[in-house]
Design an enzyme around this catalytic site. Structure first.
Site, PDB file in Angstrom:
ATOM      1  N   HIS A  40       0.854  -1.189   0.000  1.00 47.01           N
ATOM      2  CA  HIS A  40       0.000   0.000   0.000  1.00 47.01           C
ATOM      3  C   HIS A  40       0.890   1.239   0.000  1.00 47.01           C
ATOM      4  O   HIS A  40       2.093   1.163   0.260  1.00 47.01           O
ATOM      5  CB  HIS A  40      -0.885   0.019   1.256  1.00 47.01           C
ATOM      6  CG  HIS A  40      -1.967  -1.010   1.244  1.00 47.01           C
ATOM      7  ND1 HIS A  40      -3.297  -0.686   1.124  1.00 47.01           N
ATOM      8  CD2 HIS A  40      -1.925  -2.360   1.334  1.00 47.01           C
ATOM      9  CE1 HIS A  40      -4.030  -1.794   1.150  1.00 47.01           C
ATOM     10  NE2 HIS A  40      -3.209  -2.819   1.285  1.00 47.01           N
ATOM     11  N   LEU A  41       0.298   2.359  -0.299  1.00 45.02           N
ATOM     12  CA  LEU A  41       1.023   3.624  -0.185  1.00 45.02           C
ATOM     13  C   LEU A  41       1.381   3.859   1.275  1.00 45.02           C
ATOM     14  O   LEU A  41       0.562   3.655   2.164  1.00 45.02           O
ATOM     15  CB  LEU A  41       0.149   4.781  -0.692  1.00 45.02           C
ATOM     16  CG  LEU A  41      -0.289   4.703  -2.160  1.00 45.02           C
ATOM     17  CD1 LEU A  41      -1.322   5.791  -2.455  1.00 45.02           C
ATOM     18  CD2 LEU A  41       0.906   4.827  -3.092  1.00 45.02           C
TER      19      LEU A  41
END
Length: 206
Positions: free
Chosen positions: A83-84
């Site tokens: 994920h970011l």
């Protein structure tokens, strides 16, 4: 010579919990070398189930060398799990589409590349290998280890996160082994040397 057949699914007679792994793999993004085996307490079909977050659209590969030993419960986390982490939110809005579909325009999710396991690597029970890790030839991964970084050739690692516990051999002998690359020998030569490969005297390999 009577040599085990690398194309046999279950090389141990009357035992279907250990397989030569390449013979059960269906995912083209999982590449496995000859004679690498997987042992599972329940069903060898669990192997691909334990390669997690391995989405076609990400395109990363799990590459495993020859003569590896992979125990039950080993899990490979692939790049689809990423994920970011530098953005305000790590939430993957775009994957849900609708008015969120353009949330990632001009951006990409982080990737660490392929996960690469060398040759003659032993991965112990319930170990976890994180995305993009390279494990060197001859390494040993202890049970329950979580491997977050590359592992040197012929190192023994354990813990969470996994750390080098010791080297299996001297630097001089590791260099010799990496030059020999015995796993690439013709199977007849390997067969002629199995007594030495299971011994402790490097100079007897020929």
């Amino acid at each position: 010579m009577t040599i085990p057949d690398k194309n046999t699914l279950f090389p141990l007679e009357n035992y279907d919990r250990l397989c030569f792994l390449k013979n059960i793999i269906k995912n083209p993004n999982i590449v496995v070398g000859d004679y690498t085996y997987y042992d599972d307490f329940e069903d060898v079909a669990n192997f691909e189930k334990n390669v997690k977050y391995h989405f076609d659209f990400v395109g990363d590969q799990l590459i495993i060398g020859k003569f590896c030993m992979i125990a039950s419960g080993v899990t490979f986390i692939m790049n689809g799990a990423n994920h970011l982490s530098k953005s305000i939110s790590a939430y993957p809005f775009a994957i849900f589409g609708k008015d969120w579909q353009h949330a990632m325009d001009g951006k990409t999710y982080p990737t660490k590349g392929n996960t690469v396991i060398g040759n003659d690597v032993w991965i112990g029970f319930n170990a976890t290998i994180m995305p993009g890790v390279t494990i060197g030839d001859g390494a040993i991964i202890a049970s329950n280890a979580t491997v977050t970084k590359d592992v040197p050739h012929y190192a023994v690692v354990g813990g969470n996160p996994a750390k080098v516990i010791r080297k299996r051999f001297s630097d001089e002998d590791i260099t010799k082994l990496l030059e020999l690359k015995w796993w690439n020998w013709p199977i007849e030569k390997i067969t002629a040397n199995v007594h030495h490969l299971t011994g402790e005297h490097l100079d007897r390999l020929k």
